[in-house]
Every structure is written in structure tokens, then in C-alpha cells.
Design an enzyme around this catalytic site. Structure first.
Site, PDB file in Angstrom:
ATOM      1  N   GLU A 184       0.831  -1.218   0.000  1.00 14.87           N
ATOM      2  CA  GLU A 184       0.000   0.000   0.000  1.00 14.87           C
ATOM      3  C   GLU A 184       0.861   1.261   0.000  1.00 14.87           C
ATOM      4  O   GLU A 184       0.702   2.128   0.861  1.00 14.87           O
ATOM      5  CB  GLU A 184      -0.892   0.016   1.243  1.00 14.87           C
ATOM      6  CG  GLU A 184      -2.046  -0.937   1.185  1.00 14.87           C
ATOM      7  CD  GLU A 184      -3.058  -0.680   2.303  1.00 14.87           C
ATOM      8  OE1 GLU A 184      -2.719   0.013   3.274  1.00 14.87           O
ATOM      9  OE2 GLU A 184      -4.183  -1.171   2.183  1.00 14.87           O
ATOM     10  N   GLU A 261      -6.802  -7.538   0.233  1.00 16.69           N
ATOM     11  CA  GLU A 261      -7.146  -7.468   1.659  1.00 16.69           C
ATOM     12  C   GLU A 261      -8.604  -7.083   1.738  1.00 16.69           C
ATOM     13  O   GLU A 261      -8.976  -5.934   1.465  1.00 16.69           O
ATOM     14  CB  GLU A 261      -6.317  -6.403   2.383  1.00 16.69           C
ATOM     15  CG  GLU A 261      -4.886  -6.800   2.636  1.00 16.69           C
ATOM     16  CD  GLU A 261      -4.138  -5.743   3.449  1.00 16.69           C
ATOM     17  OE1 GLU A 261      -4.771  -4.997   4.224  1.00 16.69           O
ATOM     18  OE2 GLU A 261      -2.914  -5.661   3.276  1.00 16.69           O
TER      19      GLU A 261
HETATM   20  C1  GLA Z   1      -3.942  -2.097   5.319  1.00 17.28           C
HETATM   21  C2  GLA Z   1      -2.607  -2.768   5.497  1.00 17.28           C
HETATM   22  C3  GLA Z   1      -2.676  -3.927   6.447  1.00 17.28           C
HETATM   23  C4  GLA Z   1      -3.464  -3.559   7.682  1.00 17.28           C
HETATM   24  C5  GLA Z   1      -4.848  -3.097   7.270  1.00 17.28           C
HETATM   25  C6  GLA Z   1      -5.721  -2.686   8.439  1.00 17.28           C
HETATM   26  O1  GLA Z   1      -4.671  -2.720   4.390  1.00 17.28           O
HETATM   27  O2  GLA Z   1      -2.068  -3.194   4.270  1.00 17.28           O
HETATM   28  O3  GLA Z   1      -1.380  -4.301   6.780  1.00 17.28           O
HETATM   29  O4  GLA Z   1      -2.787  -2.553   8.354  1.00 17.28           O
HETATM   30  O5  GLA Z   1      -4.716  -1.959   6.482  1.00 17.28           O
HETATM   31  O6  GLA Z   1      -5.868  -3.694   9.335  1.00 17.28           O
END
Ligand code: GLA
Length: 809
Positions: A184, A261
Site C-alpha cells: 500500500e 485485503e
Molecule cells: C492495510 C494494510 C494492512 C493492515 C490493514 C488494516 O490494508 O495493508 O497491513 O494494516 O490496512 O488492518
């Protein structure tokens, strides 16, 4: 007819092998095909369960993997946590709970494919987002950029990961089908050269044939998207699936779609309500994706535990995460099934057959694997912790110098005691400290007060002091920030301490320069040292007048390690109830169990039965503020992770506050569009101020409440201004009943969380942001909720900007 037969044969050859059969040990292939992934040349929908090996005791890995499998998942998705493997620079550990190779092999034995996300940064609510703290010993390091030292260390680490895992990729007969590049990055910056360098480093580390991919938010992914990598999107329960893939569909119409995710729940922070997300909304998102043949990874399918000091912290501001990483996931922290588990399993059954991308249909369901047995839980009757060793007795090193941070003392985690002599100040004075994270101030051993970074506190009032009084400041470090630019999070006192007072009409400021810095690392061994009386601090301070007496008699005397024992005939998982205790760490039989803090929402700590033994078990509680009640603990069979214990609610409207906008002129008023997605509004001319008031007059769906997911102010050149110093100065109404929907959610860097007013509270609604200092704006950006149709999005609005606080606040 011929045509029909051909189509049937063609469709059959494309029936995908989402089978639950064991991943083969012979070389295979996983590729990106036309709108679908191809496993051994057949269409494949990834149904991945995100689980994190360091958050689960190794003894329980197999049960957790089988649980994921019983949900109908065909893949496990794992991060690699750099700081867990290289806790000291150059010292690598891939053994025990860090044995990633064994974990991946176990996944394969269980017939699961594996997606590996080796960072270097992982976020994950993990200390510093997985980066090792010792990188901060190079003070000017540029983390997650092409800083030469950062890149050098990252290359060394990824090479080690390659040594563990590179021969376990699918092309070599292993279960690893994909490897992620960075994580991210869009919410950190725009830097394709850096992302390319990480990609090249992974290739060089042995991941040269396996499919590489990037993940980000749909609003962000183009910023850093590399042409040769697969792009996947992250979003949570409730999100509008079509909207999330819209841009990807436009830019890469033939790319397979994957939600890398899909957030099943959310993480908890100290002092915030326990987060939950409904099972129906989660299952609805998953079935919507599966109906479209979209791959996903359910983050988290089983969250586990942030043992010891591994919990991170969120930012802007400082919001440390709790020890439990239960995440309201389908498999709870103790590896048990939940209602969410059963609802999901039922739904997944329908998608257990083979997917045919030509017809878009799933074949006849197969029986999902049996749900494995859960580990038994036990209750432990109340026992006393009546041995005590003071914290200052656990000091590992002392330096007489200027103020030092933890990193300068070569300490990753723990507390620091700072001692200095005060000048003669015959009146009250203001002590200013930038303390990371929780400071307690003592004068001649007497407790004066605390400075809590969570609450943005930076100062307190000192009483008049006679010359040569002793000022002691005990600073406990919590988890390093794991999100955003603030991950460069030094611990301890991070800038000069000042004491200011008006003496004889003259404003005077002192900056003590000579400090006694004592490092008290967080470790079981150190706690034991304290009990064994290796009191280095006391020896070192012996030269200082009265120091020992001051500590022994003063407020610091109840701060320290408390030890007790309990006996077991039968072991089992348990939840230690810490409600009588203050704040600190717990160790059971030498295992670091995690942080406790009476403010909640987490009141119990999960202790897996595999770390307990028949006969005598030892518990040590480090309490940095001292117990609040009896020095006892009991083990419960059920956790308490949703009980807040706050002096005041976490909402932002103080008693007596009533915003008064009479006589104020809005700098902008208008109407937002309905629907999902970011909207940008430009002011007619630049405006300056420190306080921004958002007034919501009504909502698009004419419901009586409103929500905002994210908000940015745009600076002079039209770019987003940093929100790191933002605070909510006022919010007329916040829903903390149905969730954690406070005003600060509009600048928490998370598109899936949002501020909401309570149902039934009449419009208009107001939120005043304090930006910390005067700034110039040319406009703002607003994001309504990401769920389909942007529920409760604002229609008409007015914006006010002022340099001073609005009337009534
Ligand atoms: C993002 C991150 C994860 C985690 C989520 C929230 O997607 O990539 O590592 O921190 O947020 O739980």
C-alpha cells in the site's frame, strides 16, 4: 451442433481447479491469464485466508491452518515481519515461531497455496509496520525510500527471506503462488523508482519466476503501479465492489481481479471502542466477489495476538493498538469458531466446486473439510502476586549526558528514567516534554502528573521547587507507529525539556542539559534481573544525594515487577484478567504475553495453553503506574476485550461547548454530488487559518444523520496538506454506540472508517478541525463512505476557516 460441442469442451477445459486437494510437490505454474488467474493453465480463483505466523504460537499453526481450510479457503496469505527476524542488526532468526519455511511447508502439507508478502514494510498494526527499530539509529534515515542504508539492509534481509522460501515457489514444486512487492505505498508516497528497486531486490533474492503483485486502495494504486506487476485492491466489509474495481477495469480490462485485503473486521486501539463488523456484510462482500469470479484474501481470517511489544500504533496522532489482534475475524484470537465463521462457511460451501469463467458459474459444491477441534480453555482461580522488584532496579545501562532517546541508548523497547537537578524556582512553572509515549513526572520522588501522547499532552504544572530538587521522568515507550509518514517514531524524550516560569515579572525558561539517562529494556530476562537485585541504577546513582531514598519512598516505589505463581493439574488456553492492574507488560513462564492498560477496551490477555505446564507456572506483571486494586489475577475462560474504563468519553464535545457561528461568514458553501468516490472543491480565493469548521446541512438520502470517511485540505499549490498534527477541536455529535465513529476518523488515513453522527440527532452537524497552526488553503477533498451508494453522504455544506477558535468552544 459442432459449435456447441466445441464450446462445451472449451468450457470444461477451463473449469478451474479450486479444488481442496493437496498442493502438489511437483513443479507447477501460476500465471496471470486473460481476466483470470491460471493455476497449471486452468482458471483459478484465489480464496485466501490471511494469518500471521508470529501472532500464533507455533504449536497451534496446524490447527489454525486447518480452521482456514474448513472455511473453504484454498490459499494462505502471510506477511513476513522483518523486525521479528532481525531484532538486532545482522542477527537473523528463522527458528521457532519465526520459522517461516516450516510454516509454508505446513501449509503445503495441508493442501494450501501460499501468498507471501515480504514487505519490507507490512503495516499490519505491527511495531513500525515491520521495520526494525535499529534503522532509526541512523537518525536521518529515509525509510521506504532509496536511502542507501535502508536499501542495503533491505537487500540483505530479502536475501535471507529468499534463502528460506525461494525454493518453495510453485515453479519449484512449492506452494507459493504469488509474492507481493512493498505494501500500500500510495498512502505513503509516490516513488516508482523505489518500488522498482524493491521488485528487483525480490527478483534477485530468488523470487525470479513467481508472479509478483502490488496491492493498494482503488483511489491510490495508479500512483505507484508498475507496468509489469499485477495490481490488486484492498478494501473492507461493506465496500462497493464494482466501484472498487472500476478504475482497474478501465486501465487493464483483461487483468484478473483480486481484493488482496478484504477486511473482515478491524483492529482495536487503547481507549477506543472494540471494533466489530457484521457477519452478513462480510459474507455479502465475499459472495459478491465469488459470483463475479473475483479472487480475494480475507484479512484477517484469524488475527491472533500481538505478543509482548509487537503491537504497533496508528497515526495521525498516536493511537497505540491493543495486544489482542482478534480483529473480529471469523476465527477468534483463541482459534475458536464464531458466528461469523459458521455464516461464512455456509456461504463458502456454495463456491467449493469448480468455477467456469466462460459461464461465470460455480460447479457442484464439494464437502468442505471438517472443522478441527478447538483447544480447551481453563479457568484459573485467583492467585496473588506478592513478590515485588522496583522498575528502577531493572536498569540495564546508564549514561550521564544530554537527553537520549531509546535508539541512542541502543534500546528497542522498554522504559527510560531521566533524572536531572532542578534550579530554584520559587513559583509554579510549566514543564514541557515531547515524550514518546507515556511520561510520569516526579519531583523528589513525589508524583506530579503524567504526559500521555495518546491525549496529545505535552506539558504539566510543576510546584515551586527549592534548588537541587530532583526531577525524575519515567517514559514508557509503546508500539512504534506503523502507518503513514510518522513511522519514523523515535522513543523516549525526543526533544529538549523546558521549564518556564514568570519569576519577578520576568519570563524565564530553563533547559536542563545534564541528565542521567537510564535504559530499562522490556524483556523477561531484565525482569528477572530486577528480582535478583542487580540494581545497576541504584549503584550508579549512589553518588547522587538521597537518590535511593527518594526512589524508595516516592511514587516510583510501587512501579515495577510483580511476581506470583499458580498450579495446574491440566493445562488449557486462558484469559488472564488484568482489571486490577495499571499499565505495562505481562510475562508467563518467560513468554512475553503483551501489554495491558486499564483504560481498555482489552482487559484480559490471551495465554495459550501450550505455554502453560502442569505444576507451578510463573506470572510477572510489569506495572509502570502501579496496581489499582488487589495484587491478584485470575484466568477466565472467555476474553474481555470490549470494556472501556475512561475518565471521560472518547467523543470530542466537552461539557459546556456550544459552537456559535453567529457573525461568521462561510468561505465556501455548496452541494456535494451523491455517490461514491472522492470529490474536490476549490475555494474562490486562497484562505488562511488554523481552524476549519465543516457544517453539514442535510444528507443525500434525507436520513437524519451524516458521515464522512476522509477529508483533506489543499495547500497553496493544490496538493494535500499533511494531517499529522490535526486534532478534532469540536464535534457536535459522534456515534460511539454502533461503532468507533468519532470525528478523528475523517483524517485517520483509512478510507473504510468514518465519522458518523447518531441517528435521530437533527441537522446541522459540525466538525471543527484544529490543524495545529495557521495554513493557507485553496480548497479541500472529501470522501463519503465507501459502501455502495455512499450512505449518509452530505448534500449541502458550508465551510468556515478562522485563525482563532470559534466562539463557544
Ligand atoms: C492495510 C494494510 C494492512 C493492515 C490493514 C488494516 O490494508 O495493508 O497491513 O494494516 O490496512 O488492518
Amino acid at each position: 451442433m459442432k459449435h456447441l460441442l466445441f464450446s462445451l469442451a472449451f468450457a470444461a477445459s477451463f473449469l478451474c481447479c479450486n479444488s481442496l486437494a493437496a498442493a502438489p510437490a511437483q513443479p507447477g505454474s501460476f500465471k496471470v491469464g486473460n481476466k483470470t488467474f491460471l493455476l497449471n493453465d486452468k482458471p483459478f480463483v484465489v480464496k485466501a485466508a490471511e494469518v500471521h505466523y508470529p501472532r500464533i504460537p507455533r504449536e497451534y499453526w496446524d490447527q489454525r491452518i486447518k480452521m482456514c481450510k474448513a472455511l473453504g479457503m484454498n490459499t494462505l496469505c502471510i506477511y513476513i515481519f522483518w523486525n521479528s527476524h532481525e531484532q538486532q542488526e545482522g542477527v537473523f532468526d528463522f527458528t521457532g515461531n519465526n520459522d517461516i519455511r516450516a510454516f509454508v511447508q505446513l501449509a503445503q502439507q495441508n493442501g494450501m497455496w501460499v501468498i507471501v508478502r515480504p514487505g519490507p514494510y507490512v503495516c499490519a498494526e505491527w511495531e513500525m509496520g515491520g521495520l526494525p527499530w535499529w534503522l532509526l539509529k541512523k537518525k536521518d534515515i529515509r525509510l521506504r525510500e532509496q536511502d542507501p542504508y535502508f536499501m542495503e539492509r533491505l537487500e540483505i534481509f530479502e536475501k535471507k527471506v529468499g534463502e528460506q522460501l525461494a525454493d518453495l515457489t510453485i515453479d519449484k514444486g512449492g506452494p507459493i503462488i504469488m509474492v507481493q512487492v512493498e505494501n500500500e505505498y500510495g498512502s505513503y508516497g509516490e516513488d516508482k523508482p523505489y518500488i522498482s528497486a524493491v521488485r528487483d531486490c525480490l527478483r534477485k533474492s530468488g523470487f525470479d519466476k513467481v508472479e509478483l503483485f502490488q496491492c493498494d486502495w482503488s483511489s491510490n494504486f495508479t500512483k505507484n503501479g508498475l507496468d509489469d506487476l499485477t495490481w490488486t485492491m484492498n478494501f473492507g466489509t461493506g465496500a462497493n465492489i464494482d466501484q472498487e474495481f472500476k478504475k482497474l477495469g478501465e486501465l487493464r480490462p483483461n487483468s484478473p481481479k483480486m481484493c488482496s485485503e478484504f477486511w473482515s473486521g478491524w483492529f482495536d486501539k487503547w481507549g477506543g471502542r472494540h471494533e466489530t463488523r457484521g457477519a452478513e456484510a462480510m459474507v455479502d462482500g465475499i459472495t459478491q466477489m465469488l459470483d463475479r469470479g473475483i479472487s480475494f484474501s480475507l484479512y484477517m481470517t484469524h488475527g491472533g495476538t500481538n505478543w509482548g511489544h509487537w503491537a504497533g500504533a496508528n497515526s495521525p496522532g498516536f493511537a497505540p493498538d491493543v495486544t489482542s489482534y482478534d480483529y473480529d475475524a471469523p476465527i477468534n484470537e483463541a482459534g475458536q469458531t464464531t458466528d461469523k465463521f459458521w455464516t461464512l462457511r455456509k456461504a463458502m460451501e456454495k463456491y467449493s466446486g469448480d468455477y467456469d469463467p466462460v459461464t461465470g458459474k460455480w460447479g457442484a459444491p464439494k464437502k468442505l473439510p471438517a472443522v478441527p477441534k478447538e483447544f480447551p480453555t481453563i479457568a484459573i482461580p485467583k492467585f496473588e502476586l506478592n513478590e515485588f522488584a522496583p522498575l528502577y532496579g531493572a536498569c540495564a545501562s546508564n549514561v550521564e549526558a544530554g537527553l537520549k532517546t531509546f535508539e541512542e541508548m541502543n534500546m528497542g523497547w522498554g522504559s527510560m528514567l531521566y533524572v536531572t537537578d532542578l534550579p530554584d524556582i520559587p513559583v509554579q512553572s510549566v514543564l514541557k516534554i515531547d515524550a514518546h509515549d507515556y511520561a510520569q513526572v516526579f519531583v523528589d520522588g513525589k508524583y506530579i502528573g503524567k504526559i500521555d501522547r495518546v491525549k496529545h499532552e505535552t506539558s504539566l504544572i510543576l510546584p515551586p521547587v527549592k534548588g537541587m530538587s530532583m526531577l525524575s521522568i519515567l517514559v514508557e515507550g509503546m508500539g512504534r507507529i506503523n502507518f503513514g509518514r510518522a513511522i519514523k517514531d523515535f522513543k523516549g524524550i525526543v526533544s529538549d525539556v523546558t521549564i518556564s516560569a514568570e519569576v519577578l515579572n520576568i519570563e524565564t525558561t530553563w533547559k536542563p542539559k545534564a541528565w542521567f539517562n537510564s535504559a530499562i529494556p522490556d524483556s523477561y530476562q531484565n525482569a528477572i534481573q530486577a528480582f535478583e537485585g542487580k540494581q545497576q541504577l541504584i549503584q550508579a546513582l549512589e553518588k547522587k544525594k538521597n537518590a535511593i531514598n527518594i526512589f524508595i519512598k516516592g511514587g516510583l516505589s510501587k512501579i515495577g515487577y510483580y511476581r506470583g505463581y499458580f498450579n495446574l493439574k491440566k493445562t488449557g488456553d486462558t484469559f488472564l484478567n488484568l482489571e486490577n492492574w495499571g499499565k505495562g507488560q505481562v510475562y508467563v513462564n518467560g513468554h512475553a504475553i503483551g501489554r495491558h492498560w486499564y483504560i481498555g477496551p482489552q482487559q484480559t490477555l490471551y495465554v495459550p495453553g501450550c505455554w502453560l505446564k502442569k505444576g507451578q507456572n510463573e506470572v510477572i506483571v510489569l506495572d509502570v503506574i502501579g496496581p489499582r486494586g488487589e495484587q491478584t489475577i485470575e484466568g477466565l475462560q472467555k476474553p474481555i476485550i470490549d470494556k472501556l474504563n475512561l475518565d471521560r468519553p472518547q467523543t470530542h464535545r466537552l461539557e459546556g461547548q456550544n459552537l456559535d457561528l453567529s457573525g461568521e461568514k462561510p468561505v465556501k458553501e455548496g452541494e456535494f454530488k451523491s455517490g461514491n468516490g472522492w470529490q474536490e472543491v476549490k475555494f474562490d480565493q486562497p484562505v488562511s487559518g488554523r481552524y476549519v469548521c465543516i457544517e453539514a446541512l442535510n444528507s443525500h438520502n434525507n436520513r437524519e444523520y451524516c458521515c464522512i470517511a476522509e477529508w483533506y485540505m489543499l495547500g497553496a499549490n493544490g496538493t494535500r496538506l499533511s494531517r499529522e498534527s490535526w486534532q478534532v477541536a469540536y464535534c457536535d455529535d459522534e456515534d460511539i454506540e454502533s461503532g468507533n465513529k468519532t470525528g478523528d476518523k475523517i483524517f485517520d488515513l483509512q478510507e473504510s472508517t468514518y465519522w458518523s453522527t447518531n441517528r435521530g440527532v437533527q441537522f446541522p452537524h459540525y466538525l471543527v478541525i484544529d490543524l495545529g497552526q495557521d495554513q493557507t488553503f485553496t480548497g479541500f477533498q472529501y470522501l463519503p463512505r465507501v459502501e455502495a451508494g455512499a450512505p449518509e453522504s452530505i448534500r449541502q455544506y458550508r465551510i468556515y476557516v478562522k485563525s482563532s477558535l470559534f466562539k463557544g468552544l
